[in-house]
Each structure stands twice: as structure tokens, then as C-alpha cells.
Design a protein around this motif. Structure first.
Motif, PDB file in Angstrom:
ATOM      1  N   LEU A   3      12.577  14.593  -2.023  1.00  0.00           N
ATOM      2  CA  LEU A   3      11.652  13.887  -1.412  1.00  0.00           C
ATOM      3  C   LEU A   3      10.544  15.055  -0.488  1.00  0.00           C
ATOM      4  O   LEU A   3       9.455  14.734  -0.380  1.00  0.00           O
ATOM      5  CB  LEU A   3      12.006  13.032  -0.347  1.00  0.00           C
ATOM      6  CG  LEU A   3      11.252  12.153   0.474  1.00  0.00           C
ATOM      7  CD1 LEU A   3      10.353  11.084  -0.116  1.00  0.00           C
ATOM      8  CD2 LEU A   3      11.880  11.456   1.624  1.00  0.00           C
ATOM      9  N   ASN A   6       8.216  16.295  -2.933  1.00  0.00           N
ATOM     10  CA  ASN A   6       7.118  15.448  -3.482  1.00  0.00           C
ATOM     11  C   ASN A   6       6.115  15.306  -2.120  1.00  0.00           C
ATOM     12  O   ASN A   6       4.894  15.203  -2.319  1.00  0.00           O
ATOM     13  CB  ASN A   6       7.841  13.800  -3.395  1.00  0.00           C
ATOM     14  CG  ASN A   6       8.675  13.934  -4.805  1.00  0.00           C
ATOM     15  OD1 ASN A   6       8.002  14.741  -5.794  1.00  0.00           O
ATOM     16  ND2 ASN A   6       9.499  12.893  -5.196  1.00  0.00           N
ATOM     17  N   SER A 147       4.270   7.761 -10.318  1.00  0.00           N
ATOM     18  CA  SER A 147       4.672   7.898  -8.580  1.00  0.00           C
ATOM     19  C   SER A 147       5.782   7.074  -8.514  1.00  0.00           C
ATOM     20  O   SER A 147       6.630   7.640  -7.637  1.00  0.00           O
ATOM     21  CB  SER A 147       3.420   7.640  -7.737  1.00  0.00           C
ATOM     22  OG  SER A 147       3.199   6.058  -8.040  1.00  0.00           O
ATOM     23  N   GLU A 150       8.680   9.127  -9.002  1.00  0.00           N
ATOM     24  CA  GLU A 150       8.849  10.119  -8.067  1.00  0.00           C
ATOM     25  C   GLU A 150       8.519  11.546  -8.881  1.00  0.00           C
ATOM     26  O   GLU A 150       9.085  12.634  -8.084  1.00  0.00           O
ATOM     27  CB  GLU A 150      10.164  10.251  -7.527  1.00  0.00           C
ATOM     28  CG  GLU A 150      10.525   8.922  -6.516  1.00  0.00           C
ATOM     29  CD  GLU A 150      11.624   8.968  -5.468  1.00  0.00           C
ATOM     30  OE1 GLU A 150      11.613  10.019  -4.898  1.00  0.00           O
ATOM     31  OE2 GLU A 150      12.437   8.048  -5.756  1.00  0.00           O
ATOM     32  N   PRO A 287       4.628   9.429  -1.829  1.00  0.00           N
ATOM     33  CA  PRO A 287       6.266   9.687  -2.117  1.00  0.00           C
ATOM     34  C   PRO A 287       7.233   8.742  -1.283  1.00  0.00           C
ATOM     35  O   PRO A 287       8.294   8.546  -1.968  1.00  0.00           O
ATOM     36  CB  PRO A 287       6.354  11.305  -1.489  1.00  0.00           C
ATOM     37  CG  PRO A 287       5.396  11.296  -0.400  1.00  0.00           C
ATOM     38  CD  PRO A 287       4.354  10.620  -0.774  1.00  0.00           C
ATOM     39  N   ARG A 291      10.336   5.750  -2.896  1.00  0.00           N
ATOM     40  CA  ARG A 291      11.751   6.288  -2.392  1.00  0.00           C
ATOM     41  C   ARG A 291      12.389   5.076  -1.378  1.00  0.00           C
ATOM     42  O   ARG A 291      13.482   4.785  -1.603  1.00  0.00           O
ATOM     43  CB  ARG A 291      11.789   7.488  -1.602  1.00  0.00           C
ATOM     44  CG  ARG A 291      12.925   8.062  -1.024  1.00  0.00           C
ATOM     45  CD  ARG A 291      14.227   8.242  -2.191  1.00  0.00           C
ATOM     46  NE  ARG A 291      13.662   9.444  -2.843  1.00  0.00           N
ATOM     47  CZ  ARG A 291      14.129  10.728  -3.041  1.00  0.00           C
ATOM     48  NH1 ARG A 291      15.047  10.898  -2.204  1.00  0.00           N
ATOM     49  NH2 ARG A 291      13.700  11.455  -3.888  1.00  0.00           N
TER      50      ARG A 291
END
Length: 506
Positions: A3, A6, A147, A150, A287, A291
């Protein structure tokens, strides 16, 4: 995919694309002339309006991709949904782009006020725009897939590459091939084709294979049945997107009618500077949303809320200092940016109010992220509608009574009320007990440290006459305020502490 990676990729890409656009666009004016440059502006506006046809489909693609990766749906259902969305995107692109292509002559002669350019050349440029805008809109489908998977580091790099081609690559073409609108828009069309092909190729590489022995099917029922479960969510996103446009653009529309043009120019300058707060906070959504949707699909509530709170602190540590610098040192910021002391004095009072309003707005985005992950945007729709009902009449009344300052107070007051009244309701709906912790420890502690340092700096700092020194002092002040804000963040303290222990324990 990390993450952290990202988020960094998303920020780096956004900053690069924004900066390159700001730096290069004036060169278009130099090489193409004012009237042809007006067509570039018309092209930009068309792309924004075309996005209204999205109907929430692009965020829906991203969310459904994240849900598939989180195990909430199977490969056949996901591929069926993608195929249905591809058909819808293609149909809308064909209708929207085709309509503009067909009416290009009417637009050239009846809408645009063309004075020197040949009308045939303008019409051809509009036809090239129509195809280019439709192709760029179709790219949104594949951006959503990427997207949602990810793969934001790849997407950020690709966006930067395309932006370089679009903004910088066209300059040698204008210099050595020709600077007519048709040359410019032919080049932009070629870039749009390359962009669509690149995104589609990457997306198809990420698509799961259809399970052996199963078929997607081509009957009308099998083609569009996958849309039905996501239709409500998609239309909700479409509504919220439309509301967002009205929230952020209504004041500009109203004031363009009510204010003298010169005053409107200063107002525009102030609002543009204040939008820096939103530019800082905005890129994290790309991002963060997939998630959080993935964690929700996995049923991992603890990690979902932990990520939500940490992301709030991450944005607050950066956005709150930016908001306070713009609010407390508005005149210095505007003078350092424009070099025009009169414009700085005129725009500074409005900048102060809009910067504070945008600070609240940046934080009110987080409850939306939570609702997005939960797949329940009902409260967001109601809250947005109430916000509009509050903002628009108060904005018109305050502007008529008090001018641009009235508009600033209406903007600030509406955002403050939304923050303190509606966010507790949203948090209480989804996670009991979250709001008090979020407000006190994820936001309040950071505001306390940053505000204390800002008030102290405002009382002590002396500003020189040299513009370069003012810029350097503002940058240094910003860094100090970010450091002070970080002291109020439990997430930053824990991260630094764990890295410190790991380093010295090794």
C-alpha cells in the motif's frame, strides 16, 4: 502490492502530471496563438463533461475488481461483468463521440465565436476531438481494472509516460510539423489511441481466465444480467460524482454572474491557490479505496478500521499544515506565487476562508471512503444533498450581501457544519465508538500541534521584501509544521519507533 508503494506512486504520478501541465500549457499559447489555444480549452472542457456520462461505472469496475481479488465473487461472474461494462462503455463512447462528430459543423459555426481560423479547419479539429474524447473515456474502464488490482505503480508510470507524450511530445510537432489545430489534435488522437491500447493490454493481462468448461454466453440475459447487482451502487456513485461537481463548481458559476470580472479574477486566483489542499489529499483515494474494499470483502474489519484511521492521520499530517499556511500567510503565499502585490492583497482574504473550508473538506472525504468500502452510500447521498441545500442559498445570499468575502464565509461555514454534524452520524452508522477516537486522536491531536506552531510562527515571523527569501521561508515553515503535525500522529510515532527499534536491535 505494498500500500505504501501504491500511495507513493499515486502521489508521484499526480504531482508530475499536474506540474508538467502547468509548465507546458503556456507554450501552447505561444506556438498556436490565442484562438487555437481556445480550442485546447474547449477540448479540456469536453473531457470533463464527457465524464458525466460515466454513471459511476469506472469506480464500480475498480470496486468489483477489488472484491474479486478479495474472494467476494468468482472468476466467471467477474468476467461476465467486465464484458457487460465493456459493451456499455463502447456504446456510450460511440453515441457521445458520434453526436459531437455529426454536430461539429454546428458547433464550429453556431457555438464557438471563431474570428480568424478557417471554419473547415475548426470543424476538422472538432471531429478529431470527438474521436479523441471518446477513446480517452473508454480508457476509464481499463484504469478501473488496473487500480482495482492495486497495480498503481504501473498505472502511475504509464500515466506519467502518456502525460509526457501529450504535453511535451507535441511541442516538436508544433515547431517542425505545423502549429494548426488539426496538427495538434491529430497528434492528441494518436496519443489517445496509444493510451487506450496500452491500458487495454495491461488489463487483459490481469483478467482471470474463464474457468474450464464454463462459457460467458451471448444471450441478452447473460450479457447484461451481471450489471443488475451493481447498478444501484453505480448510480449512487454517479449521483455523488454529480453532487461533487455541483459542490465544487456552483460557487464559481454563481460568482461569475454576480461579480465584476476583475473581482472574479481575484476570486479565481484565491480558489486556485486554496485547491492546493485538495491536491495534497486527493491522490490517496486511488490506492486506498480498492484496499479498503478488499479488506471489507475479506471480512477483515479490524484491518479495515486500522487502515482508515492511519490513512486519516497520513493525510492530516500533510493537509493541515498546508491549510494553515494558506490561511495564516495568505498574502505572502500569493505574492511569492504571482509576484503581484496588488493581486495578493485582493485575493488573500478569500484565500484564508477557502483554505480553511478545504481543510475541513479534505477530512470529510474519509467517511465517504468508509461508505464506499462498505458498499452503502445512502448516508453519503443524503448528506451531499443536504450540503447542497445548505451551501447554494447561503452562498448566493452571502455573495449578494458581502461579495467574495461572503462567498468565503458561506463555503467555510457549510464545510464546518457538515464536518461536525454529519460525520458523527456516518461513523455511528458503521462503527460504534469510532467517531470520538477519530476526532480526538486521528485529527484533533494533529490539529493541536500544527495550530500551536502556526500561531507562534505568525506572531514571530518577519517577512522580507525579497521574493526568493519569502519563498524559502514559506517552504521551511511548511516543513516545520509538517514535523509538528507528525508529532501529534500516533501512526507516525509508532512507525518511527518500530523502525528505530529494528535498526538498533539488529
Amino acid at each position: 502490492m505494498s500500500l505504501k508503494r501504491n500511495i507513493l506512486a499515486s502521489y508521484a504520478s499526480q504531482i508530475y502530471v499536474t506540474l508538467i501541465g502547468i509548465v507546458i500549457l503556456p507554450l501552447y499559447l505561444k506556438y498556436m496563438g490565442a484562438e487555437a489555444y481556445g480550442l485546447v480549452g474547449f477540448f479540456t472542457m469536453l473531457q470533463a463533461w464527457f465524464n458525466l456520462l460515466d454513471l459511476g461505472l469506472t469506480p464500480t469496475v475498480a470496486r468489483e475488481t477489488a472484491r474479486f481479488r478479495g474472494g467476494a465473487t468468482d472468476a466467471l461472474s467477474y468476467r461476465s461483468l467486465l464484458r457487460a461494462l465493456q459493451l456499455i462503455f463502447f456504446a456510450v463512447a460511440l453515441l457521445g463521440g458520434g453526436a459531437m462528430f455529426v454536430f461539429s459543423e454546428s458547433i464550429a459555426t453556431g457555438w464557438l465565436k471563431v474570428q480568424t481560423l478557417p471554419l473547415a479547419q475548426v470543424q476538422l479539429a472538432l471531429q478529431l476531438m470527438a474521436i479523441g474524447v471518446a477513446l480517452r473515456w473508454m480508457s476509464g474502464l481499463y484504469r478501473g481494472c488496473i487500480s482495482g488490482s492495486e497495480e498503481l505503480a504501473w498505472l502511475g508510470g504509464f500515466n506519467a509516460f502518456v502525460a509526457t507524450l501529450r504535453f511535451v511530445g507535441v511541442l516538436p510537432v508544433l515547431i517542425w510539423v505545423g502549429h494548426s489545430p488539426t496538427v495538434f489534435f491529430t497528434y492528441q488522437l494518436l496519443v489517445a489511441v496509444m493510451e487506450l491500447v496500452g491500458l487495454a493490454a495491461k488489463s487483459y493481462g490481469l483478467f482471470p481466465a474463464v474457468p474450464q468448461g464454463q462459457l460467458l454466453g451471448w444471450s441478452p440475459a447473460s450479457l447484461f444480467a451481471p450489471i443488475k447487482p451493481v447498478l444501484k451502487f453505480s448510480l449512487t456513485i454517479a449521483f455523488t460524482s454529480s453532487v461533487w461537481v455541483m459542490v465544487t463548481q456552483t460557487d464559481k458559476l454563481v460568482l461569475s454572474k454576480l461579480l465584476p470580472l476583475a473581482d472574479y479574477g481575484y476570486f479565481t486566483l484565491a480558489v486556485l491557490a486554496a485547491s492546493g489542499v485538495m491536491m495534497i489529499s486527493g491522490p490517496i483515494s486511488m490506492p486506498l479505496l480498492p484496499r479498503m474494499a478488499r479488506l471489507q470483502a475479506e471480512g477483515n474489519e479490524v484491518s479495515l478500521i486500522g487502515l482508515y484511521r492511519n490513512a486519516t492521520q497520513m493525510v492530516a499530517v500533510i493537509a493541515i499544515p498546508a491549510c494553515l499556511v494558506l490561511a495564516f500567510f495568505a498574502e505572502q503565499v500569493l505574492w511569492a506565487w504571482t509576484g503581484d502585490i496588488h493581486a495578493a492583497a485582493q485575493a488573500a482574504p478569500v484565500l484564508r476562508l477557502y483554505a480553511l473550508g478545504n481543510g475541513f473538506l479534505a477530512l470529510t472525504a474519509f467517511p465517504y471512503y468508509l461508505q464506499f468500502a462498505k458498499g452503502d452510500l445512502r448516508l453519503h447521498m443524503i448528506g451531499s444533498a443536504l450540503f447542497l441545500i445548505l451551501l447554494i442559498p447561503s452562498l448566493v445570499w452571502a455573495t449578494v450581501q458581502y461579495g467574495v468575502i461572503g462567498a468565503g464565509y458561506a463555503w467555510l461555514a457549510s464545510n464546518v457544519l457538515y464536518f461536525f454534524i454529519w460525520i458523527p452520524k456516518v461513523h455511528g452508522r458503521f462503527v460504534k465508538g469510532l467517531h470520538t477516537q477519530w476526532l480526538l486522536w486521528d485529527v484533533g491531536a494533529i490539529v493541536f500541534f500544527a495550530l500551536t506552531a502556526t500561531v507562534l510562527a505568525h506572531s514571530l515571523l518577519k517577512w522580507p521584501q525579497e521574493r526568493v527569501i519569502v519563498i524559502m521561508k514559506l517552504l521551511l515553515l511548511g516543513l516545520i509544521l509538517v514535523a509538528m503535525s507528525a508529532m501529534g500522529s500516533s501512526w507516525v510515532r509508532q512507525t518511527v519507533s518500530s523502525k528505530w527499534r529494528a535498526r538498533f536491535a539488529a
